[in-house]
Design a protein around this motif. Structure first.
Motif, PDB file in Angstrom:
ATOM      1  N   TYR A   1      -7.736  -1.658 -30.334  1.00  0.00           N
ATOM      2  CA  TYR A   1      -7.563  -2.515 -29.167  1.00  0.00           C
ATOM      3  C   TYR A   1      -7.313  -1.644 -27.941  1.00  0.00           C
ATOM      4  CZ  TYR A   1      -2.622  -1.493 -29.999  1.00  0.00           C
ATOM      5  OH  TYR A   1      -1.434  -0.844 -30.189  1.00  0.00           O
ATOM      6  N   LEU A   2      -7.484  -2.260 -26.772  1.00  0.00           N
ATOM      7  CA  LEU A   2      -7.104  -1.658 -25.497  1.00  0.00           C
ATOM      8  C   LEU A   2      -6.018  -2.516 -24.874  1.00  0.00           C
ATOM      9  CD1 LEU A   2     -10.625  -0.808 -24.013  1.00  0.00           C
ATOM     10  CD2 LEU A   2      -9.015   0.748 -25.139  1.00  0.00           C
ATOM     11  N   GLU A   3      -5.030  -1.884 -24.268  1.00  0.00           N
ATOM     12  CA  GLU A   3      -3.947  -2.631 -23.618  1.00  0.00           C
ATOM     13  C   GLU A   3      -4.077  -2.559 -22.103  1.00  0.00           C
ATOM     14  OE1 GLU A   3      -0.233  -2.753 -26.713  1.00  0.00           O
ATOM     15  OE2 GLU A   3      -0.061  -1.418 -24.993  1.00  0.00           O
ATOM     16  N   LEU A   4      -3.733  -3.675 -21.470  1.00  0.00           N
ATOM     17  CA  LEU A   4      -3.633  -3.762 -20.024  1.00  0.00           C
ATOM     18  C   LEU A   4      -2.347  -4.505 -19.700  1.00  0.00           C
ATOM     19  CD1 LEU A   4      -6.860  -4.425 -20.846  1.00  0.00           C
ATOM     20  CD2 LEU A   4      -7.062  -4.269 -18.373  1.00  0.00           C
ATOM     21  N   THR A   5      -1.728  -4.159 -18.604  1.00  0.00           N
ATOM     22  CA  THR A   5      -0.531  -4.868 -18.186  1.00  0.00           C
ATOM     23  C   THR A   5      -0.701  -5.349 -16.753  1.00  0.00           C
ATOM     24  OG1 THR A   5       0.590  -2.860 -17.404  1.00  0.00           O
ATOM     25  CG2 THR A   5       0.956  -3.513 -19.704  1.00  0.00           C
ATOM     26  N   THR A   6       0.023  -6.395 -16.433  1.00  0.00           N
ATOM     27  CA  THR A   6       0.005  -6.940 -15.079  1.00  0.00           C
ATOM     28  C   THR A   6       1.331  -7.626 -14.826  1.00  0.00           C
ATOM     29  OG1 THR A   6      -1.272  -8.288 -13.526  1.00  0.00           O
ATOM     30  CG2 THR A   6      -1.042  -9.146 -15.760  1.00  0.00           C
TER      31      THR A   6
ATOM     32  N   ARG B   1       1.970  -7.941 -21.111  1.00  0.00           N
ATOM     33  CA  ARG B   1       1.074  -7.074 -21.867  1.00  0.00           C
ATOM     34  C   ARG B   1      -0.057  -7.902 -22.482  1.00  0.00           C
ATOM     35  NH1 ARG B   1       2.879  -2.389 -23.707  1.00  0.00           N
ATOM     36  NH2 ARG B   1       4.987  -3.203 -24.079  1.00  0.00           N
ATOM     37  N   TYR B   2      -1.280  -7.419 -22.308  1.00  0.00           N
ATOM     38  CA  TYR B   2      -2.476  -8.032 -22.903  1.00  0.00           C
ATOM     39  C   TYR B   2      -3.185  -6.989 -23.760  1.00  0.00           C
ATOM     40  CZ  TYR B   2      -2.291 -12.062 -19.730  1.00  0.00           C
ATOM     41  OH  TYR B   2      -1.921 -13.200 -19.076  1.00  0.00           O
ATOM     42  N   ARG B   3      -3.898  -7.490 -24.770  1.00  0.00           N
ATOM     43  CA  ARG B   3      -4.728  -6.606 -25.581  1.00  0.00           C
ATOM     44  C   ARG B   3      -6.144  -7.151 -25.664  1.00  0.00           C
ATOM     45  NH1 ARG B   3      -0.767  -4.909 -30.691  1.00  0.00           N
ATOM     46  NH2 ARG B   3       0.555  -3.495 -29.450  1.00  0.00           N
TER      47      ARG B   3
END
Length: 197
Positions: free
Chosen positions: A151-156, A191-193
């Motif tokens: 997976y790849l993680e992104l945060t906002t 946090r999103y994946r």
């Protein structure tokens, strides 16, 4: 027409103009980062551009907002441009970056996500961020950089609804609300994946 391009010296003028208009590629220390990038461009344009593509993490340690230093991760930046068939030079719309640890989806605590992006304020609301993230994901899947990653993680931030919609549109799934390490100022992040299966 939007394109995602590796930074080059001929494209640097449009990027520099965005910095001069107040945009910053860093949302943690925007003004400091903006000034530093302008100084680096002035001192060594070719060196600045070359440093934006660092798959071997040779750029030295990173200085964090609290003044501490941490090991740099491998990564690169791409610029989002708008081109017209018979128009002037491409216009800089925003930037998207990828950083990673080889062979694993795990990131060190000081790195909040694999992908970060920003669009200049005068081009927001035009689908630029969605284009950038979709295009980057497609390009990454055609390389071996994702080997060993699930997976790849992104945060906002919770109030950044536009960014949350972009991530979800590109396959991101909400994981949790969390408080990053103190060096980030104690603000809450989401946090999103994006699964890679």
């Amino acid at each position: 027409m939007y394109t995602l391009a590796a930074p080059t010296v001929p494209l640097l003028g449009s990027y520099r103009d965005a910095l001069l208009r107040g945009w910053s590629p860093d949302n943690l220390s925007p003004e400091k980062a903006r000034r530093q990038e302008l100084e680096r461009i002035e001192a060594d344009p070719a060196g600045f551009v070359a440093g934006l593509d660092d798959l071997d993490a040779r750029g030295g340690d990173l200085r964090m907002p609290d003044g501490s230093t941490v090991p740099r991760l491998p990564g690169f930046r791409r610029w989002v441009l708008e081109t017209e068939a018979d128009g002037p030079a491409p216009a800089f719309l925003g930037s998207i970056g990828f950083r990673f640890a080889r062979g694993t989806s795990a990131l060190p605590p000081y790195c909040l996500g694999h992908i970060g992006y920003g669009v200049v304020p005068w081009h927001r609301g035009r689908g630029v961020a969605s284009f950038a993230l979709q295009t980057l994901l497609r390009e990454l899947r055609s390389t071996d950089l994702l080997a060993g990653m699930s997976y790849l993680e992104l945060t906002t931030q919770p109030d950044n609804i536009a960014s949350q919609r972009v991530i979800e549109k590109c396959g991101g799934r909400f994981v949790e609300s969390f408080t990053p390490p103190p060096l980030y100022g104690g603000r809450t992040e989401l946090r999103y994946r994006i699964p890679l299966d």
